[in-house]
Design a protein around this motif. Structure first.
Motif, PDB file in Angstrom:
ATOM      1  N   ILE A 127       0.828  -1.201   0.000  1.00 25.24           N
ATOM      2  CA  ILE A 127       0.000   0.000   0.000  1.00 25.24           C
ATOM      3  C   ILE A 127       0.865   1.254   0.000  1.00 25.24           C
ATOM      4  O   ILE A 127       0.620   2.216  -0.745  1.00 25.24           O
ATOM      5  CB  ILE A 127      -0.934  -0.004   1.230  1.00 25.24           C
ATOM      6  N   ALA A 128       1.900   1.264   0.825  1.00 24.02           N
ATOM      7  CA  ALA A 128       2.758   2.437   0.939  1.00 24.02           C
ATOM      8  C   ALA A 128       3.494   2.717  -0.361  1.00 24.02           C
ATOM      9  O   ALA A 128       3.706   3.878  -0.738  1.00 24.02           O
ATOM     10  CB  ALA A 128       3.750   2.257   2.082  1.00 24.02           C
ATOM     11  N   GLN A 129       3.892   1.673  -1.057  1.00 24.78           N
ATOM     12  CA  GLN A 129       4.606   1.855  -2.323  1.00 24.78           C
ATOM     13  C   GLN A 129       3.736   2.584  -3.334  1.00 24.78           C
ATOM     14  O   GLN A 129       4.194   3.526  -3.994  1.00 24.78           O
ATOM     15  CB  GLN A 129       5.042   0.507  -2.886  1.00 24.78           C
ATOM     16  N   GLN A 130       2.470   2.182  -3.439  1.00 21.47           N
ATOM     17  CA  GLN A 130       1.594   2.838  -4.410  1.00 21.47           C
ATOM     18  C   GLN A 130       1.258   4.253  -3.970  1.00 21.47           C
ATOM     19  O   GLN A 130       1.191   5.171  -4.791  1.00 21.47           O
ATOM     20  CB  GLN A 130       0.307   2.034  -4.615  1.00 21.47           C
ATOM     21  N   ALA A 131       1.051   4.461  -2.667  1.00 19.36           N
ATOM     22  CA  ALA A 131       0.728   5.802  -2.178  1.00 19.36           C
ATOM     23  C   ALA A 131       1.872   6.773  -2.430  1.00 19.36           C
ATOM     24  O   ALA A 131       1.654   7.948  -2.742  1.00 19.36           O
ATOM     25  CB  ALA A 131       0.395   5.752  -0.693  1.00 19.36           C
ATOM     26  N   ALA A 132       3.096   6.288  -2.308  1.00 20.39           N
ATOM     27  CA  ALA A 132       4.254   7.145  -2.556  1.00 20.39           C
ATOM     28  C   ALA A 132       4.298   7.606  -4.001  1.00 20.39           C
ATOM     29  O   ALA A 132       4.769   8.716  -4.302  1.00 20.39           O
ATOM     30  CB  ALA A 132       5.535   6.399  -2.197  1.00 20.39           C
ATOM     31  N   GLU A 133       3.781   6.789  -4.901  1.00 15.62           N
ATOM     32  CA  GLU A 133       3.783   7.134  -6.322  1.00 15.62           C
ATOM     33  C   GLU A 133       2.669   8.103  -6.676  1.00 15.62           C
ATOM     34  O   GLU A 133       2.854   8.982  -7.526  1.00 15.62           O
ATOM     35  CB  GLU A 133       3.643   5.857  -7.160  1.00 15.62           C
ATOM     36  N   THR A 134       1.511   7.975  -6.021  1.00 13.96           N
ATOM     37  CA  THR A 134       0.340   8.774  -6.394  1.00 13.96           C
ATOM     38  C   THR A 134       0.133   9.994  -5.503  1.00 13.96           C
ATOM     39  O   THR A 134      -0.548  10.944  -5.887  1.00 13.96           O
ATOM     40  CB  THR A 134      -0.932   7.918  -6.326  1.00 13.96           C
ATOM     41  N   GLY A 135       0.713   9.987  -4.286  1.00 12.18           N
ATOM     42  CA  GLY A 135       0.420  11.036  -3.317  1.00 12.18           C
ATOM     43  C   GLY A 135      -0.864  10.715  -2.573  1.00 12.18           C
ATOM     44  O   GLY A 135      -1.649   9.848  -2.978  1.00 12.18           O
ATOM     45  N   LEU A 136      -1.086  11.412  -1.456  1.00 13.16           N
ATOM     46  CA  LEU A 136      -2.254  11.115  -0.621  1.00 13.16           C
ATOM     47  C   LEU A 136      -2.578  12.320   0.263  1.00 13.16           C
ATOM     48  O   LEU A 136      -1.680  12.939   0.831  1.00 13.16           O
ATOM     49  CB  LEU A 136      -1.960   9.890   0.253  1.00 13.16           C
ATOM     50  N   ASP A 137      -3.867  12.632   0.343  1.00 20.13           N
ATOM     51  CA  ASP A 137      -4.338  13.709   1.214  1.00 20.13           C
ATOM     52  C   ASP A 137      -5.070  13.188   2.446  1.00 20.13           C
ATOM     53  O   ASP A 137      -4.976  13.778   3.518  1.00 20.13           O
ATOM     54  CB  ASP A 137      -5.283  14.644   0.446  1.00 20.13           C
ATOM     55  N   THR A 138      -5.816  12.089   2.273  1.00 22.33           N
ATOM     56  CA  THR A 138      -6.651  11.573   3.354  1.00 22.33           C
ATOM     57  C   THR A 138      -6.561  10.058   3.413  1.00 22.33           C
ATOM     58  O   THR A 138      -6.659   9.379   2.390  1.00 22.33           O
ATOM     59  CB  THR A 138      -8.137  11.963   3.151  1.00 22.33           C
ATOM     60  N   LEU A 139      -6.391   9.531   4.618  1.00 17.27           N
ATOM     61  CA  LEU A 139      -6.464   8.086   4.866  1.00 17.27           C
ATOM     62  C   LEU A 139      -7.690   7.809   5.720  1.00 17.27           C
ATOM     63  O   LEU A 139      -7.851   8.404   6.786  1.00 17.27           O
ATOM     64  CB  LEU A 139      -5.214   7.602   5.595  1.00 17.27           C
ATOM     65  N   ILE A 140      -8.551   6.924   5.242  1.00 16.19           N
ATOM     66  CA  ILE A 140      -9.701   6.461   6.023  1.00 16.19           C
ATOM     67  C   ILE A 140      -9.473   4.985   6.345  1.00 16.19           C
ATOM     68  O   ILE A 140      -9.483   4.142   5.435  1.00 16.19           O
ATOM     69  CB  ILE A 140     -11.029   6.651   5.268  1.00 16.19           C
ATOM     70  N   ARG A 198       3.757   4.059   7.880  1.00 17.47           N
ATOM     71  CA  ARG A 198       4.307   4.032   6.525  1.00 17.47           C
ATOM     72  C   ARG A 198       3.757   5.175   5.662  1.00 17.47           C
ATOM     73  O   ARG A 198       4.477   5.719   4.814  1.00 17.47           O
ATOM     74  CB  ARG A 198       3.975   2.702   5.853  1.00 17.47           C
ATOM     75  N   LEU A 199       2.482   5.524   5.865  1.00 17.85           N
ATOM     76  CA  LEU A 199       1.843   6.510   4.986  1.00 17.85           C
ATOM     77  C   LEU A 199       2.026   7.946   5.458  1.00 17.85           C
ATOM     78  O   LEU A 199       1.822   8.883   4.680  1.00 17.85           O
ATOM     79  CB  LEU A 199       0.344   6.211   4.862  1.00 17.85           C
ATOM     80  N   LEU A 200       2.385   8.130   6.711  1.00 21.53           N
ATOM     81  CA  LEU A 200       2.453   9.477   7.259  1.00 21.53           C
ATOM     82  C   LEU A 200       3.395  10.396   6.489  1.00 21.53           C
ATOM     83  O   LEU A 200       3.046  11.565   6.233  1.00 21.53           O
ATOM     84  CB  LEU A 200       2.836   9.417   8.740  1.00 21.53           C
ATOM     85  N   PRO A 201       4.596   9.970   6.083  1.00 25.00           N
ATOM     86  CA  PRO A 201       5.449  10.875   5.302  1.00 25.00           C
ATOM     87  C   PRO A 201       4.788  11.358   4.011  1.00 25.00           C
ATOM     88  O   PRO A 201       5.003  12.495   3.582  1.00 25.00           O
ATOM     89  CB  PRO A 201       6.684  10.017   5.008  1.00 25.00           C
ATOM     90  N   VAL A 202       3.979  10.486   3.392  1.00 26.71           N
ATOM     91  CA  VAL A 202       3.260  10.873   2.171  1.00 26.71           C
ATOM     92  C   VAL A 202       2.139  11.841   2.521  1.00 26.71           C
ATOM     93  O   VAL A 202       1.955  12.880   1.856  1.00 26.71           O
ATOM     94  CB  VAL A 202       2.706   9.628   1.447  1.00 26.71           C
ATOM     95  N   LEU A 203       1.377  11.538   3.556  1.00 29.21           N
ATOM     96  CA  LEU A 203       0.273  12.404   3.960  1.00 29.21           C
ATOM     97  C   LEU A 203       0.748  13.805   4.318  1.00 29.21           C
ATOM     98  O   LEU A 203       0.107  14.802   3.972  1.00 29.21           O
ATOM     99  CB  LEU A 203      -0.458  11.795   5.159  1.00 29.21           C
ATOM    100  N   LEU A 204       1.870  13.886   4.997  1.00 35.00           N
ATOM    101  CA  LEU A 204       2.342  15.188   5.479  1.00 35.00           C
ATOM    102  C   LEU A 204       2.845  16.091   4.356  1.00 35.00           C
ATOM    103  O   LEU A 204       3.096  17.279   4.587  1.00 35.00           O
ATOM    104  CB  LEU A 204       3.430  14.995   6.538  1.00 35.00           C
TER     105      LEU A 204
END
Length: 239
Positions: A63-76, A118-124
């Protein structure tokens, strides 16, 4: 806005996929398999990650690998499991299967902790980073519920939310915990809300109401956030 919904294949998660987003937004669904049919809002781009959070370490990496590629604003984080006889008069903590109790803690507590880490660096990197955790009225003090492991796991979600807010306030991370009562997940979002609200005799919440609450929380400016919402059914005797 790019929003990830974990536990998106059925019930409330599927309703969130179908009810969130505006034209130009992106939704990323996460579940073991993609549902065969989704009724999506017009102009919303949808991606899917097939991952099993029952195996948290493997799943969060994917999940983190794909999020790093696309970016992310919100995690539910909407995934959660409970004891076989939970919410039934026959429930007995001493009869609970211990392997299942471990699985509940892994899915409801370990998995969100690892995934958020894992996702927090992308979210921030977002201008308005948000995390929404689907909790339960079972995670509230004096909830009136006897399910030990499920209740403990939902208490844990509230603790995660508090700690994340403290740790990342300066980065403007907004963390919301939704304390939900019994849901009517039998009626999908395509069912008229008035009809879905009648089922359950006032003791179940239609998923439409939860989607509306989440849409409201995500519509706020970067200057504020919803800390916690308790949403019980109207005839829930504990509230």
């Amino acid at each position: 806005m790019k929003t990830m919904v974990v536990g998106a294949s059925k019930g409330l998660g599927k309703a969130l996929m179908e009810g969130l987003g505006e034209h130009g937004d992106s939704l990323i669904g996460v579940s073991r398999s993609r549902p065969s049919a989704l009724q999506l809002r017009e102009g919303v781009d949808v991606q899917w990650i097939e991952a099993d959070l029952g195996d948290p370490l493997t799943a969060v990496g994917k999940i983190a690998q794909q999020a790093a590629e696309t970016g992310l604003d919100t995690l539910i984080y909407n995934l959660g499991i409970w004891e076989d006889r939970a919410f039934d008069d026959s429930y007995d903590f001493l009869a609970d299967d211990e392997d299942q109790l471990q699985a509940i803690v892994s899915c409801n507590v370990t998995a969100p902790i690892l995934l958020i880490k894992r996702l927090l660096p992308v979210l921030l990197r977002s201008d308005r980073p948000r995390i929404i955790l689907t909790g339960s009225t079972s995670g509230l003090t004096q909830s009136g519920r006897p399910e030990v492991t499920f209740g403990a796991s939902k208490f844990a979600l509230r603790g995660m939310a508090d700690a994340l807010r403290e740790g990342y306030r300066e980065q403007r991370l907004g963390v919301t915990c939704l304390n939900l009562g019994y849901l009517n997940t039998a009626d999908p979002l395509s069912t008229p809300r008035e009809h879905a609200a009648q089922n359950g005799g006032g003791e179940q919440i239609p998923v439409h109401d939860v989607v509306q609450v989440v849409r409201m929380a995500l519509s706020l400016s970067a200057a504020s956030f919803v800390k916690e919402i308790t949403l019980p059914a109207i005839l829930d005797p504990h509230f």
